[in-house]
Design a protein around this motif. Structure first.
Motif: not given
Length: 144
Positions: A83-88
């Motif tokens: 929920t905090l990062v835009k990467v897998p």
């Protein structure tokens, strides 16, 4: 791809990162944080600062293959990171990595406070090395 690994712990969380060619896993730092949410936020910030394109969270599965309380907590940590990062964010079996990290520290005669300061980051690097070996093996299989 630049990948960052996470060896989550209740008070000390180790981070490691690899180069873009996915060859060398290097211990990055230790995050000293007891608060679950704050720790995840600090890991997310470190991922952004290090231009990580993927996160790999160590999953301490029991030696008999079952999921215990530590594994469940690490899975919750990975969910929060998503929920905090835009990467897998991937989970990776980390069985034996802490033991291996301690053995490595014995080989270089690093003891006491110096060992405590790096052991979690070394464990994160071992997690990442294992994950990178898996990825390289998968690429080989895909080309066959």
């Amino acid at each position: 791809m630049k990948i960052m690994s996470v060896d989550y712990g209740d008070g000390h969380t180790g981070l490691a990162c690899c180069d873009k060619n996915e060859v060398l896993a290097t211990p990055l730092c230790i995050i000293d944080e007891w608060n679950f949410e704050k720790c995840a936020q600090k890991v997310a910030k470190a991922a952004e600062e290090n231009d990580a394109e993927m996160l790999v969270v160590g999953n301490p599965i029991n030696m008999n293959g079952t999921i215990g309380p530590r594994s469940e907590k690490c899975q919750q940590f990975a969910e929060l990171l998503r929920t905090l990062v835009k990467v897998p964010v991937e989970m990776w079996d980390e069985r034996g990595t802490t033991v291996t990290a301690h053995q490595m520290m014995n080989e270089v005669n690093k003891r006491g406070k110096k060992r405590k300061a790096v052991i979690d980051a070394v464990a994160a690097a071992i997690i990442l090395e294992n994950y990178l070996a898996y990825r390289a093996n998968q690429k080989e299989k895909d080309t066959e």
